[in-house]
Write a protein that holds these residues in place. Structure first.
Motif, PDB file in Angstrom:
ATOM      1  N   PRO A  72       0.812  -1.039  -0.165  1.00  7.08           N
ATOM      2  CA  PRO A  72      -0.237   0.880  -0.423  1.00  7.08           C
ATOM      3  C   PRO A  72       1.043   0.546   0.089  1.00  7.08           C
ATOM      4  CG  PRO A  72       0.447  -0.357   2.334  1.00  7.08           C
ATOM      5  CD  PRO A  72       0.671  -1.932   1.259  1.00  7.08           C
ATOM      6  N   PRO A  73       0.152   2.551  -0.192  1.00  7.37           N
ATOM      7  CA  PRO A  73       0.596   3.481   0.138  1.00  7.37           C
ATOM      8  C   PRO A  73       1.455   3.898   1.613  1.00  7.37           C
ATOM      9  CG  PRO A  73      -1.162   3.909  -0.593  1.00  7.37           C
ATOM     10  CD  PRO A  73      -1.055   2.700  -0.781  1.00  7.37           C
ATOM     11  N   TYR A  74       2.684   3.932   1.596  1.00  8.19           N
ATOM     12  CA  TYR A  74       3.146   3.733   2.647  1.00  8.19           C
ATOM     13  C   TYR A  74       4.302   5.408   3.276  1.00  8.19           C
ATOM     14  CZ  TYR A  74       7.174   0.800   1.242  1.00  8.19           C
ATOM     15  OH  TYR A  74       8.237   0.472   0.553  1.00  8.19           O
ATOM     16  N   LEU A 112      -1.022   1.286   6.281  1.00  4.06           N
ATOM     17  CA  LEU A 112      -1.113   0.605   6.449  1.00  4.06           C
ATOM     18  C   LEU A 112      -2.104  -0.052   7.937  1.00  4.06           C
ATOM     19  CD1 LEU A 112       2.784   1.565   6.041  1.00  4.06           C
ATOM     20  CD2 LEU A 112       1.500  -1.034   5.519  1.00  4.06           C
ATOM     21  N   GLU A 113      -2.176   0.520   8.607  1.00  4.15           N
ATOM     22  CA  GLU A 113      -3.532   0.226  10.004  1.00  4.15           C
ATOM     23  C   GLU A 113      -4.246   0.113   9.050  1.00  4.15           C
ATOM     24  OE1 GLU A 113      -2.659   3.613  12.797  1.00  4.15           O
ATOM     25  OE2 GLU A 113      -0.727   2.638  13.020  1.00  4.15           O
ATOM     26  N   THR A 114      -4.978   0.500   8.668  1.00  5.82           N
ATOM     27  CA  THR A 114      -6.236  -0.073   7.998  1.00  5.82           C
ATOM     28  C   THR A 114      -6.464  -1.178   6.732  1.00  5.82           C
ATOM     29  OG1 THR A 114      -7.364   2.808   7.371  1.00  5.82           O
ATOM     30  CG2 THR A 114      -8.061   0.905   6.463  1.00  5.82           C
ATOM     31  N   TRP A 116       0.420 -10.087   4.954  1.00  7.21           N
ATOM     32  CA  TRP A 116       1.675  -9.909   4.281  1.00  7.21           C
ATOM     33  C   TRP A 116       1.982  -8.330   4.056  1.00  7.21           C
ATOM     34  CZ3 TRP A 116       6.455 -11.658   5.522  1.00  7.21           C
ATOM     35  CH2 TRP A 116       6.593 -13.001   5.393  1.00  7.21           C
ATOM     36  N   LEU A 117       1.899  -7.527   4.382  1.00  2.80           N
ATOM     37  CA  LEU A 117       2.677  -6.259   4.517  1.00  2.80           C
ATOM     38  C   LEU A 117       4.295  -5.805   3.881  1.00  2.80           C
ATOM     39  CD1 LEU A 117       0.994  -4.298   7.116  1.00  2.80           C
ATOM     40  CD2 LEU A 117      -0.386  -4.829   5.035  1.00  2.80           C
ATOM     41  N   GLU A 118       3.975  -4.926   2.853  1.00  4.15           N
ATOM     42  CA  GLU A 118       4.995  -4.111   2.590  1.00  4.15           C
ATOM     43  C   GLU A 118       4.961  -3.207   3.025  1.00  4.15           C
ATOM     44  OE1 GLU A 118       8.075  -2.863  -1.659  1.00  4.15           O
ATOM     45  OE2 GLU A 118       6.421  -4.226  -1.701  1.00  4.15           O
ATOM     46  N   THR A 119       6.065  -2.351   4.043  1.00  4.43           N
ATOM     47  CA  THR A 119       5.706  -0.993   4.543  1.00  4.43           C
ATOM     48  C   THR A 119       7.456   0.021   4.732  1.00  4.43           C
ATOM     49  OG1 THR A 119       7.549  -1.731   6.472  1.00  4.43           O
ATOM     50  CG2 THR A 119       4.860  -3.160   6.335  1.00  4.43           C
TER      51      THR A 119
END
Length: 286
Positions: free
Chosen positions: A194-196, A228-230, A246-249
């Protein structure tokens, strides 16, 4: 009589020009652009260095080099980018897939348990469709859903699905995260890039990123943590027991997300570094 230019002449002159404009790896960029104009693979360019160029070829080359000199991303000019085992169409409707996101795909595949391959997978913020299509290609029995809030990006992802022959393997959904996702929960895995980026990071980003890629896919509020939290909160109710998010952060987000995930109720939240050793990924287990 006008000077007759060869492929090597144009590669050399273009390299010098692009270097003067601050383009990284100017010679490599010039070779890709010239090869694209000639409709050949870059490696075959070396066998044609003495080839004289006609005016139509030169006009196309000059146009592409001029675009790159303005720092338009090379991939947007070429129109394609490799990702995992696929070749994807790319343009200004979505972010250019990064090598780090290829690693995210590898990590996601490796983390799946034994289920005879019949997984239900959700890709949030699919953009070009890179993650969803790579997973569908690698996991032939998986049921894959790809979601994006941008109609234009979703159209690009659908074009890529057709181009990769995977149009019957992925269901595309227009939704702002989980808002319009009617598909019920019980996903084995949810994955997202996501946008980060923070405002500070956007301010120092290269022109290729800052001036050409869609801002909505790059920047997030609350020091880059908002989306990211949403996602982490919304995914909890959509995952099976034992399912994986799984998140890219961003590289400064791991500690905050580990604490946030624990408060939501995830069984475990684990950070993973990227290939360059940066804290790039977070895995949360329901």
């Amino acid at each position: 009589m006008a000077e007759m230019l060869t492929v090597l002449d144009v590669v050399q002159r273009s390299s010098v020009f692009l270097e003067g404009k601050g383009v990284e790896s100017p010679r490599l960029n010039a070779e890709w652009l010239i090869a694209s104009s000639l409709g050949i693979d870059r490696m075959k360019l070396y066998m044609q260095f003495d080839r004289p160029l006609n005016e139509n070829e030169l006009t196309d080359m000059r146009s592409k080099v001029a675009r790159r000199a303005k720092r338009e991303p090379l991939q947007y000019i070429l129109g394609t980018a490799p990702f995992h085992e696929l070749e994807l169409k790319v343009d200004a409707r979505a972010l250019i897939p990064r090598p780090e996101t290829e690693q995210l795909v590898e990590l996601a595949i490796d983390s799946l348990g034994e289920n005879d391959g019949a997984y239900r997978i959700l890709d949030l913020g699919t953009g070009t469709g890179a993650i969803a299509l790579a997973l569908a290609f690698a996991l032939p029995r998986a049921e894959v859903f790809a979601l994006d809030a941008s109609k234009e990006a979703l159209e690009l992802a659908q074009e890529n699905a057709i181009g990769c022959g995977l149009q019957n393997r992925v269901t595309f959904v227009l939704s702002d995260w989980f808002t319009d996702l009617e598909e019920p929960g019980d996903f084995d895995m949810i994955v997202s890039n996501p946008p980060y980026l923070t405002d500070e990071e956007m301010g120092t980003a290269e022109p290729e990123v800052r001036d050409f890629e869609p801002l909505s896919a790059l920047r997030a509020d609350r020091d880059g943590l908002a989306d990211l939290e949403t996602i982490m909160e919304g995914a909890f109710a959509r995952l099976k027991e034992g399912g994986v998010l799984w998140l890219e952060t961003g590289i400064a987000h791991r500690e905050s997300l580990e604490s946030f995930g624990a408060r939501i109720g995830y069984h475990d939240v684990i950070g993973t570094d990227d290939w360059s050793g940066r804290p790039r990924f977070v895995k949360a287990i329901r």
